[in-house]
Design a protein around this motif. Structure first.
Motif, mmCIF file in Angstrom:
data_model
loop_
_atom_site.group_PDB
_atom_site.id
_atom_site.type_symbol
_atom_site.label_atom_id
_atom_site.label_comp_id
_atom_site.label_asym_id
_atom_site.label_seq_id
_atom_site.Cartn_x
_atom_site.Cartn_y
_atom_site.Cartn_z
ATOM 1 N N TYR A 1 0.825 -1.209 0.000
ATOM 2 C CA TYR A 1 0.000 0.000 0.000
ATOM 3 C C TYR A 1 0.860 1.260 0.000
ATOM 4 O O TYR A 1 1.866 1.342 0.710
ATOM 5 C CB TYR A 1 -0.910 0.004 1.234
ATOM 6 C CG TYR A 1 -1.929 -1.097 1.242
ATOM 7 C CD1 TYR A 1 -3.098 -0.999 0.495
ATOM 8 C CD2 TYR A 1 -1.724 -2.256 1.999
ATOM 9 C CE1 TYR A 1 -4.035 -2.019 0.495
ATOM 10 C CE2 TYR A 1 -2.655 -3.277 2.006
ATOM 11 C CZ TYR A 1 -3.806 -3.154 1.249
ATOM 12 O OH TYR A 1 -4.730 -4.166 1.259
ATOM 13 N N HIS A 2 0.441 2.233 -0.806
ATOM 14 C CA HIS A 2 1.077 3.547 -0.850
ATOM 15 C C HIS A 2 0.004 4.611 -1.030
ATOM 16 O O HIS A 2 -1.027 4.368 -1.680
ATOM 17 C CB HIS A 2 2.085 3.642 -2.005
ATOM 18 C CG HIS A 2 3.233 2.674 -1.884
ATOM 19 N ND1 HIS A 2 4.282 2.874 -1.029
ATOM 20 C CD2 HIS A 2 3.469 1.485 -2.515
ATOM 21 C CE1 HIS A 2 5.133 1.860 -1.132
ATOM 22 N NE2 HIS A 2 4.652 1.004 -2.028
ATOM 23 N N ALA A 3 0.230 5.759 -0.452
ATOM 24 C CA ALA A 3 -0.726 6.859 -0.580
ATOM 25 C C ALA A 3 -0.885 7.242 -2.050
ATOM 26 O O ALA A 3 0.101 7.378 -2.780
ATOM 27 C CB ALA A 3 -0.251 8.064 0.234
ATOM 28 N N GLY A 4 -2.117 7.390 -2.480
ATOM 29 C CA GLY A 4 -2.394 7.785 -3.853
ATOM 30 C C GLY A 4 -2.455 6.639 -4.837
ATOM 31 O O GLY A 4 -2.730 6.847 -6.020
ATOM 32 N N MET A 5 -2.212 5.401 -4.374
ATOM 33 C CA MET A 5 -2.239 4.250 -5.273
ATOM 34 C C MET A 5 -3.685 3.871 -5.591
ATOM 35 O O MET A 5 -4.546 3.830 -4.715
ATOM 36 C CB MET A 5 -1.531 3.058 -4.634
ATOM 37 C CG MET A 5 -1.571 1.780 -5.479
ATOM 38 S SD MET A 5 -0.842 0.364 -4.618
ATOM 39 C CE MET A 5 0.870 0.884 -4.522
ATOM 40 N N MET A 6 -3.963 3.599 -6.858
ATOM 41 C CA MET A 6 -5.283 3.140 -7.265
ATOM 42 C C MET A 6 -5.309 1.613 -7.238
ATOM 43 O O MET A 6 -4.484 0.963 -7.869
ATOM 44 C CB MET A 6 -5.622 3.654 -8.674
ATOM 45 C CG MET A 6 -7.012 3.230 -9.147
ATOM 46 S SD MET A 6 -7.417 3.923 -10.773
ATOM 47 C CE MET A 6 -7.503 5.674 -10.369
ATOM 48 N N LEU A 7 -6.246 1.061 -6.481
ATOM 49 C CA LEU A 7 -6.351 -0.381 -6.327
ATOM 50 C C LEU A 7 -7.585 -0.900 -7.040
ATOM 51 O O LEU A 7 -8.670 -0.330 -6.911
ATOM 52 C CB LEU A 7 -6.417 -0.763 -4.843
ATOM 53 C CG LEU A 7 -5.210 -0.371 -3.986
ATOM 54 C CD1 LEU A 7 -5.450 -0.742 -2.543
ATOM 55 C CD2 LEU A 7 -3.949 -1.033 -4.514
ATOM 56 N N GLY A 8 -7.430 -1.997 -7.764
ATOM 57 C CA GLY A 8 -8.546 -2.606 -8.478
ATOM 58 C C GLY A 8 -8.936 -3.936 -7.863
ATOM 59 O O GLY A 8 -8.478 -4.314 -6.783
ATOM 60 N N ILE A 9 -9.758 -4.663 -8.592
ATOM 61 C CA ILE A 9 -10.260 -5.932 -8.090
ATOM 62 C C ILE A 9 -9.144 -6.958 -7.943
ATOM 63 O O ILE A 9 -9.155 -7.790 -7.016
ATOM 64 C CB ILE A 9 -11.374 -6.469 -9.025
ATOM 65 C CG1 ILE A 9 -12.016 -7.722 -8.447
ATOM 66 C CG2 ILE A 9 -10.820 -6.741 -10.426
ATOM 67 C CD1 ILE A 9 -12.758 -7.486 -7.168
#
Length: 310
Positions: free
Chosen positions: A26-34
């Motif tokens: 995890y990182h701030a601003g990271m977009m996570l998908g399914i």
């Protein structure tokens, strides 16, 4: 047995004990998908599965007793007979928790009539005139909580609906099989060959001398160290993840609960039975729950040590 493509995919992942697991970084601003969400779930559940597989072992922890209802009958003719599996807890052969929270009931006559002759012949001993069957169980996902989703295809004839949760469940089934002769051989991991019974040949001279010295000083310590030396080479002739054929994937993970035999003079009595006819009698059925693998816990060993002198 038929499984969905999604369940086969889950089984393929659980069978694979060699691949390195990965979790989301995890990182701030990271977009996570399914895919990230699935990877995170798979990481945690498969870590627990592998811990159970390598350290706990597989088999019954509590309960899951297989019984016949009624236990006996004053009738000499076949009657309505049920096979019942009681509540219990265990770990299946792929390290997954098996939890049965209520009685499972199978109408044995109906089950027998639904089987093909080829399958039943697999368990019929023509010498002893006995039909041998085994009850097995494994973990299985269960889709629950259906809800609408955004459709991914145009002109769907039905609304797009998918399950929003995966519930833990079990797959319980009966398999015709004559008991193998070497069933009781010690096998700590279900998907790997049994470990050798003797001290391995791979020990060097220093290790052999050390083992001999321990044998002369403490017999119990020697037996434990001898077991550990066998564990050192337990995977020498096994890949960490032995190959499993695609057509065997669905059968992976089952643990034995019981074997039972039905005394019957001719298998055709079952094969020729019409719908609605009873084909078995509890007086002709012999159930053995003690052939199953059991999980021995530290609390059980502690209890035995405390009560050994009583």
């Amino acid at each position: 047995m038929s499984e969905s493509a999604e369940e086969i995919n889950t089984l393929e992942q659980d069978v694979d004990l060699a691949v390195h697991l990965k979790r989301v970084a995890y990182h701030a601003g990271m977009m996570l998908g399914i895919d990230a969400t699935k990877d995170e779930q798979a990481y945690h559940r498969r870590r627990v599965n592998r811990l159970n597989y390598w350290i706990q072992g597989y088999g019954t922890l509590l309960g899951m007793v297989v019984t016949v209802s009624p236990e006996s009958s004053s009738e000499s003719d076949p009657i309505l007979t049920r096979l019942i599996v009681s509540p219990g807890v265990g770990i299946d052969a792929l390290g997954r928790e098996v939890l049965i929270n209520e009685d499972y009931c199978i109408d044995l006559g109906e089950w027998l009539r639904a089987q093909s002759e080829t399958d039943l012949r697999e368990g019929y001993d023509e010498v002893e005139n006995r039909l041998w069957l085994k009850v097995v169980v494994r973990y299985q996902d269960c889709d629950v909580a259906k809800q609408p989703i955004v459709g991914r295809k145009l002109n769907l004839s039905t609304d797009a609906v998918q399950s929003s949760r995966k519930a833990d469940s079990v797959f319980l089934t009966i398999v015709p099989e004559i008991p193998p002769e070497n069933e009781t051989r010690y096998k700590p991991w279900s998907s790997h060959d049994p470990i050798d019974d003797e001290t391995p040949d791979g020990l060097n001279l220093t290790e052999e001398n050390y083992l001999t010295a321990v044998e002369g000083a403490n017999e119990e310590a020697f037996r434990l160290l001898q077991l550990h030396s066998r564990m050192l080479f337990a995977l020498q002739n096994n890949a960490v993840n032995p190959p499993i054929q695609i057509d065997q994937i669905a059968d992976s993970g089952f643990i034995l609960l019981a074997r039972f035999a039905i005394e019957i003079s001719d298998l055709n009595i079952i094969l020729d039975a019409q719908e609605g006819e009873a084909v078995v009698n509890p007086n002709d059925i012999y159930v053995n729950n003690l052939v199953r693998p059991f999980i021995t816990t530290s609390s059980q060993l502690d209890y035995l040590s405390r009560t050994s002198g009583e």
